[in-house]
Design a protein around this motif. Sequence first.
Motif, PDB file in Angstrom:
ATOM      1  N   GLY A  58      38.634   2.972  48.428  1.00 27.87           N
ATOM      2  CA  GLY A  58      39.085   3.521  47.147  1.00 27.87           C
ATOM      3  C   GLY A  58      39.170   2.426  46.108  1.00 27.87           C
ATOM      4  O   GLY A  58      39.337   1.252  46.434  1.00 27.87           O
ATOM      5  N   ILE A  59      39.040   2.820  44.864  1.00 31.28           N
ATOM      6  CA  ILE A  59      39.090   1.840  43.770  1.00 31.28           C
ATOM      7  C   ILE A  59      40.090   2.352  42.733  1.00 31.28           C
ATOM      8  O   ILE A  59      39.726   2.696  41.604  1.00 31.28           O
ATOM      9  CB  ILE A  59      37.680   1.630  43.159  1.00 31.28           C
ATOM     10  N   SER A  60      41.347   2.382  43.102  1.00 32.47           N
ATOM     11  CA  SER A  60      42.390   2.813  42.182  1.00 32.47           C
ATOM     12  C   SER A  60      43.436   1.710  42.093  1.00 32.47           C
ATOM     13  O   SER A  60      43.432   0.767  42.885  1.00 32.47           O
ATOM     14  CB  SER A  60      43.061   4.094  42.689  1.00 32.47           C
ATOM     15  N   ALA A  61      44.321   1.859  41.143  1.00 28.35           N
ATOM     16  CA  ALA A  61      45.399   0.873  41.012  1.00 28.35           C
ATOM     17  C   ALA A  61      46.239   0.835  42.286  1.00 28.35           C
ATOM     18  O   ALA A  61      46.669  -0.247  42.720  1.00 28.35           O
ATOM     19  CB  ALA A  61      46.264   1.210  39.794  1.00 28.35           C
ATOM     20  N   GLU A  62      46.452   1.990  42.900  1.00 35.65           N
ATOM     21  CA  GLU A  62      47.249   2.044  44.135  1.00 35.65           C
ATOM     22  C   GLU A  62      46.534   1.335  45.277  1.00 35.65           C
ATOM     23  O   GLU A  62      47.153   0.619  46.066  1.00 35.65           O
ATOM     24  CB  GLU A  62      47.515   3.494  44.537  1.00 35.65           C
ATOM     25  N   ASP A  63      45.204   1.547  45.354  1.00 38.28           N
ATOM     26  CA  ASP A  63      44.441   0.875  46.414  1.00 38.28           C
ATOM     27  C   ASP A  63      44.505  -0.642  46.230  1.00 38.28           C
ATOM     28  O   ASP A  63      44.663  -1.402  47.190  1.00 38.28           O
ATOM     29  CB  ASP A  63      42.975   1.326  46.392  1.00 38.28           C
ATOM     30  N   LEU A  64      44.368  -1.098  44.990  1.00 36.92           N
ATOM     31  CA  LEU A  64      44.422  -2.530  44.720  1.00 36.92           C
ATOM     32  C   LEU A  64      45.799  -3.092  45.052  1.00 36.92           C
ATOM     33  O   LEU A  64      45.912  -4.178  45.645  1.00 36.92           O
ATOM     34  CB  LEU A  64      44.085  -2.797  43.247  1.00 36.92           C
ATOM     35  N   ALA A  65      46.837  -2.379  44.674  1.00 42.22           N
ATOM     36  CA  ALA A  65      48.192  -2.868  44.957  1.00 42.22           C
ATOM     37  C   ALA A  65      48.425  -2.947  46.461  1.00 42.22           C
ATOM     38  O   ALA A  65      49.019  -3.914  46.956  1.00 42.22           O
ATOM     39  CB  ALA A  65      49.222  -1.943  44.296  1.00 42.22           C
ATOM     40  N   ALA A  66      47.965  -1.942  47.193  1.00 41.04           N
ATOM     41  CA  ALA A  66      48.147  -1.945  48.648  1.00 41.04           C
ATOM     42  C   ALA A  66      47.371  -3.083  49.288  1.00 41.04           C
ATOM     43  O   ALA A  66      47.869  -3.773  50.186  1.00 41.04           O
ATOM     44  CB  ALA A  66      47.703  -0.596  49.225  1.00 41.04           C
ATOM     45  N   ALA A  67      46.143  -3.293  48.825  1.00 41.03           N
ATOM     46  CA  ALA A  67      45.335  -4.389  49.371  1.00 41.03           C
ATOM     47  C   ALA A  67      46.000  -5.733  49.081  1.00 41.03           C
ATOM     48  O   ALA A  67      46.011  -6.643  49.922  1.00 41.03           O
ATOM     49  CB  ALA A  67      43.922  -4.354  48.786  1.00 41.03           C
ATOM     50  N   ALA A  68      46.547  -5.870  47.891  1.00 37.28           N
ATOM     51  CA  ALA A  68      47.212  -7.121  47.531  1.00 37.28           C
ATOM     52  C   ALA A  68      48.437  -7.362  48.409  1.00 37.28           C
ATOM     53  O   ALA A  68      48.689  -8.490  48.847  1.00 37.28           O
ATOM     54  CB  ALA A  68      47.599  -7.101  46.055  1.00 37.28           C
ATOM     55  N   GLU A  69      49.211  -6.305  48.674  1.00 38.22           N
ATOM     56  CA  GLU A  69      50.381  -6.456  49.548  1.00 38.22           C
ATOM     57  C   GLU A  69      49.968  -6.867  50.955  1.00 38.22           C
ATOM     58  O   GLU A  69      50.603  -7.710  51.584  1.00 38.22           O
ATOM     59  CB  GLU A  69      51.164  -5.141  49.612  1.00 38.22           C
ATOM     60  N   ASP A  70      48.909  -6.257  51.457  1.00 41.83           N
ATOM     61  CA  ASP A  70      48.420  -6.630  52.790  1.00 41.83           C
ATOM     62  C   ASP A  70      47.961  -8.081  52.811  1.00 41.83           C
ATOM     63  O   ASP A  70      48.223  -8.815  53.770  1.00 41.83           O
ATOM     64  CB  ASP A  70      47.264  -5.708  53.200  1.00 41.83           C
ATOM     65  N   ALA A  71      47.263  -8.483  51.757  1.00 46.68           N
ATOM     66  CA  ALA A  71      46.787  -9.872  51.689  1.00 46.68           C
ATOM     67  C   ALA A  71      47.972 -10.830  51.691  1.00 46.68           C
ATOM     68  O   ALA A  71      47.962 -11.858  52.374  1.00 46.68           O
ATOM     69  CB  ALA A  71      45.930 -10.076  50.439  1.00 46.68           C
ATOM     70  N   LEU A  72      48.990 -10.486  50.930  1.00 44.49           N
ATOM     71  CA  LEU A  72      50.157 -11.363  50.841  1.00 44.49           C
ATOM     72  C   LEU A  72      50.904 -11.415  52.173  1.00 44.49           C
ATOM     73  O   LEU A  72      51.352 -12.481  52.614  1.00 44.49           O
ATOM     74  CB  LEU A  72      51.071 -10.844  49.740  1.00 44.49           C
ATOM     75  N   LEU A  73      51.004 -10.288  52.851  1.00 44.80           N
ATOM     76  CA  LEU A  73      51.708 -10.236  54.138  1.00 44.80           C
ATOM     77  C   LEU A  73      51.081 -11.199  55.133  1.00 44.80           C
ATOM     78  O   LEU A  73      51.758 -12.016  55.764  1.00 44.80           O
ATOM     79  CB  LEU A  73      51.690  -8.807  54.690  1.00 44.80           C
ATOM     80  N   VAL A  74      49.762 -11.129  55.267  1.00 46.10           N
ATOM     81  CA  VAL A  74      49.119 -12.003  56.267  1.00 46.10           C
ATOM     82  C   VAL A  74      49.051 -13.446  55.783  1.00 46.10           C
ATOM     83  O   VAL A  74      49.101 -14.371  56.586  1.00 46.10           O
ATOM     84  CB  VAL A  74      47.722 -11.466  56.690  1.00 46.10           C
ATOM     85  N   ALA A  75      48.941 -13.659  54.488  1.00 39.40           N
ATOM     86  CA  ALA A  75      48.943 -15.035  53.976  1.00 39.40           C
ATOM     87  C   ALA A  75      50.297 -15.693  54.227  1.00 39.40           C
ATOM     88  O   ALA A  75      50.370 -16.877  54.583  1.00 39.40           O
ATOM     89  CB  ALA A  75      48.612 -15.045  52.489  1.00 39.40           C
ATOM     90  N   GLN A  76      51.365 -14.938  54.050  1.00 41.87           N
ATOM     91  CA  GLN A  76      52.697 -15.488  54.316  1.00 41.87           C
ATOM     92  C   GLN A  76      52.848 -15.847  55.789  1.00 41.87           C
ATOM     93  O   GLN A  76      53.405 -16.889  56.137  1.00 41.87           O
ATOM     94  CB  GLN A  76      53.770 -14.479  53.883  1.00 41.87           C
ATOM     95  N   ALA A  77      52.328 -15.009  56.671  1.00 36.19           N
ATOM     96  CA  ALA A  77      52.379 -15.337  58.095  1.00 36.19           C
ATOM     97  C   ALA A  77      51.552 -16.582  58.383  1.00 36.19           C
ATOM     98  O   ALA A  77      51.978 -17.489  59.105  1.00 36.19           O
ATOM     99  CB  ALA A  77      51.880 -14.147  58.926  1.00 36.19           C
ATOM    100  N   ALA A  78      50.364 -16.658  57.784  1.00 34.71           N
ATOM    101  CA  ALA A  78      49.490 -17.812  58.018  1.00 34.71           C
ATOM    102  C   ALA A  78      50.109 -19.096  57.499  1.00 34.71           C
ATOM    103  O   ALA A  78      49.925 -20.171  58.093  1.00 34.71           O
ATOM    104  CB  ALA A  78      48.135 -17.569  57.365  1.00 34.71           C
ATOM    105  N   SER A  79      50.829 -19.013  56.415  1.00 29.91           N
ATOM    106  CA  SER A  79      51.390 -20.232  55.809  1.00 29.91           C
ATOM    107  C   SER A  79      52.414 -20.891  56.732  1.00 29.91           C
ATOM    108  O   SER A  79      52.678 -22.082  56.624  1.00 29.91           O
ATOM    109  CB  SER A  79      52.037 -19.908  54.457  1.00 29.91           C
TER     110      SER A  79
END
Lengths: 494, 447
Positions: free
Chosen positions: A76-97
Motif C-alpha cells: 500500500g502507498i498511503s500515509a498509514e502504510d508509510l507510518a507503519a513501515a517507519a514504526e517497524d523500521a524504528l523498532l528493529v533499528a532500536q533493537a540493532a543499536s
Amino acid sequence: MSLSLLSDAVAAVRRRPGVDYADARAVELDAEVITLRGQGPTLRDPRVERLSRDRSFGVGVRVLYRGAWGFGARPGISAEDLAAAAEDALLVAQAASRIRRAPARLVEEEPARGHWETPVAIDPFSVPLDRKLADLLPALALLAEGGDPRLASVEGRQLWRREQKAFVSSEGSELTQTLVYGGAGIKVVATEGDEVAVRSWPMDLDGGVGGVGYELVARLALEAHAPGLRAEALALLTAPVCPAGRTTLILDTPQLALQIHESCGHPTELDRALGEEISLAGGSFLTPDKLGRFRYGSPRVNLVADARTPGGVGTFGWDDEGVSARRTPLVSRGMFVGYLSSRETAESQQLGRSGGCMRAESWSRPAIIRMTNVSLEPDPEGPVSLEELIADTADGVLMTTNRSWSIDDLRLNFQFGCEVAWKIEGGKRTTMWKRPLYTGSTPAFWGGCDAIGRAEAWEMWGFVSCGKGDPIQLMGVGHGCAPARFRDVEVGAS
Amino acid sequence: MIVERLEGALRAAEAAGARAAEASHDGRELETVRFAGSTVTGATLVKEQHTRIRVLVGDRLGAATTTSLDPAVLADAAARAVAVARLMPATPDQPEFAHDGPLPSVPQPEPSAPGSWPPLLETIFGAAARHGLTCAGSLTNGPRTLAVATSAGARREARLPEASLSVFALDGRASGHAAFTGRRLDEVDVAALASTAAETGAAARDPVELPAGEYDVLFSPHAVAELLEWMSNTSFSARAVVDGTSLLAGRHGELVCDPRITVADDWDHPASVRRAPFDSEGSPKRRVVPITAGRGGDAVTDLATAARLGARSTGHAGPIGTEYVEGPCAAHVVLSPGTDSTDALLGKMERGLYVTRLHYVNGFLDTRRAVMTGMTRDGTFLVEHGRRGRPVRNLRFTDSILDALSPERLGGIGDRLVAVATTWTNLGAILCPALLLRRFRFTGQSK
C-alpha cells in the motif's frame, strides 16, 4: 505516487530522538510473464503454461538510529502504510543499536531531484497479449518441426517489468523513475535414453533481456534461430562428449556474459569483500588490501560498471539511495582498481564517493549493493566478429550458452557447463561436442585472455535473476561483451 | 480471516464474466536480522503478501496477481485476470479448480515477538569470541499466512510461524557453521548451536591442501539437504518426468540406487516443520514417494500436470509470487534415516573427508544421472582411522549423486533427521540425515 506523502513520513521519523537519517521508497511494479510450452502430445500445439499480469505496490522506509540500520515495509502507498513501515523500521533499528559495534556512516552525496525514464521505442505494456503470443508461436513451431520423436519439449517465454519508483531522503533528495526491462527466449529439449540435450536462444532461464522496450523481440530474431537450435539439439544426442584437457577456449557472448557476472561482478561487490554477505552468497578474493595492487587479468582486460549504458538492465537514473548513475572502472588494463559500492561502504573504505550501486528487488526489501551493468570493454585492435576470432585460432574449443554454473564462496574456483561446444581446428569449427564444461580460477583464467572482439562484435546481455541477500533478492543486471579467447583452460565434459 | 477477502475476489471475478475462479494468498510478516563481523549489519521488519487470482472464461485460463487485500484492488486483479483469459486460446483439457474437502487440522504456536533477538545474538557472538572468532549470519522470524478459496468450494487458511538461524564463526578463511530451521526462536538451543559453529570454526584454522581425487565422504545433514534439493527440483516434478529430463523418467519400479534409500515428500512427517495441509491451488497435500527402497517411484503434481496424466493432483503446486518456479515442486522432502550414529559412520572411514556444508551446488550438468557440482565450505575435515582431524582447504566436487547412492558406494545413513530450510522455493523444509558416500569425486580446489 505522491512525493509529499513520502516527505512527510521521512520528516516525521527523522524527528524521532536518535534517528540520524531516514529515507522512503514507494514502488509500483507491473509485470507480465508468458510461458508457452509444448510437450508430448502438445509438442506441435504449445499451450500457454503461464500468462499472468502482476501488480505489486508498497512502501519501504529505512532509518539509521544511533548508527544502526532498520528497514520496514508495507503493502500500500498511503500515509498509514508509510507510518507503519517507519514504526517497524524504528523498532528493529532500536533493537540493532543495542548490539551494533560501530555506527554506520555515509559518504557525502549531493541530494538529487528529478525524474528519469528508460528510453523505449515500443512500450511493452501497450503491446497486446495476442501479438506477444504471435511473436513466440512461429519460433516454437519451427523448433518442433519434423515431428522427430526425440524432441521432448519446446518452450517460449516473455517477461516484462515496469517499475515506477519514488524516493525521498531526509537529506533532501526527491526522485521519481520509471524503469522498463524485459525480453524473450526460446528453448528446445531433445532426449534419447539417458541423453538430454538442450538448446536455447539466447540463453535458458532469463532469455534475452534488456533495459529496452518491445523492440528487443524483433532484434532477437527468434524464428531465425529456431531451425538451427532444433538441428543442434538432435545432433547433440549422438555427438561425442567434449574431451578433457587443457586448451584454448573461445566464449561466445551469452556465456561470456555469465562469466563476467560470476567472476567479476560479484567479487567486486564491496559488501561481499568486507565479509557482509558471508552468510549466504559468500565473500570475495578481491579484499581491500588488493585494490590498486592486484593483477586480475591480462592487460587486454578492462571491466567497468556503468549504470548509464544504453539498453542495460542495470541502467537507471539514481540508485535506491538517491545516488546518481555513474561509471566505475573495476579492472583497468588487467589491474583491480574499483568496487561496486554504497554510501556506507564507500565511507568505511574512504573511497570518496559511492559507486551508486544500491538497489532493492522491490518495495519490501532493503537496498543492498548490486551490479549495475558490468561489461568487458571491446578491444579496438581485436577481431571484428566471432568468426574472425575463430579463424585466428589454430586449435581450441568454442563454447556457447550456459547450462550449469558454480563458483566457490570467494569467487575463485569456478565451473561452467555449456549447451554445446565445437572443436576448432586450423581456424575452423569442426566437430560438435556435447556436455562441455570448463573450469578454472578467476585470476588465472582472465590472465589467459589474449583476444577480445572489437566494438562491432560487442553485445549487451542481461539477467533478471541475479540472487543475493538474505532473504534472497533477485535483481536485473546487464553485461556487455564481445567474444573473447582464453589460453590454457581446463575443459571436459560432465 | 483472509479467506473472506478472497471470497470477495471470487465474486468480483464472476461479476467480470468468469465461470470459475481461484484466489490464492501467501503473506508474511518477516523479521530478518543480518550480522557480520559480530555486529548487526541490517534489521528489517516487512509485511509482504501476494494474492493470485486465476479465472476460467469458458476453457480459457487467465491470471493476475496483486499485493493488496483491499477489496477494490482485488476486484481490479480479478478483472485483469478475466481480460487475460479472454485473450487466451482455448485449452479443452484445462482442469477445474480445487474442490472442497476435509483437511487435517495442524495446530501452530504463535511466532516469537519481533525485536526479541538481541540476547540471542549476544550469546552467539560471545561463544565465537571465546575462540577468537567473529560471527556472520542471519536470523528470520515471523508468521506466514496461506489461504485459498475457489468457486468450486475450497476454503483453506493456515498461519504458520517460521523461524530460522544461520551462524558462521570465522577467522579469515576458517569458518564453521550451524543452523536451525523451525517455528519459534525459543525452540533453538542457542548456546549449543553457537558452540557448534564456534568449535567447527576454530578447528578449521590452518587447513591443509588435498589433491583432487576420490575420497570417502561423510556429508552432514546440511550438505545432504543441498544435494536433495537439487535432485528434487530437477527430477521430482511430473513436468520433468514427462519431459524426459527427470532421473525418474522411464524408471518407475526400476532399481536406481541402493535399496536403503527412500525419499518421500511428506508434509505430515512427525519431524516436518513449516507445514500446511494444502498447496497454493487448495489441493490437499498427499505423501508422494519418488524413490522407494531404491526404486524409481512417483512424481509430484499440481492440477495441470495431474490432468495431463489423468490423475489426481498430489497437492504440490508451486509457490505464488515468483516467476522462477514453474510447475509442481516438492516442499517436504524426507530422506529416511538409517541406523548409524555419526560416530558409527566415522568409524567406517579409514581415510576420507567430513563435509559440513556445500556452496553453489548446480544440478543441471546431467539430470538423468543427478550429476552435480559444487564446493565444500564452512568446515571440511580429514577423517583418518575413524576420527575427524585436520581441516582441509575447500574442494570442488563433480559427481553423479545417483551413482554415489548405489549399493557399491553408499557407506551408511545417519540415524538423526535434521530440518534444513529450502532455498529455491522457500516452501517447507528438507528432513535428512548424514550420508557416508564412498569414492566421491573431487575435481578441484578453492585457490
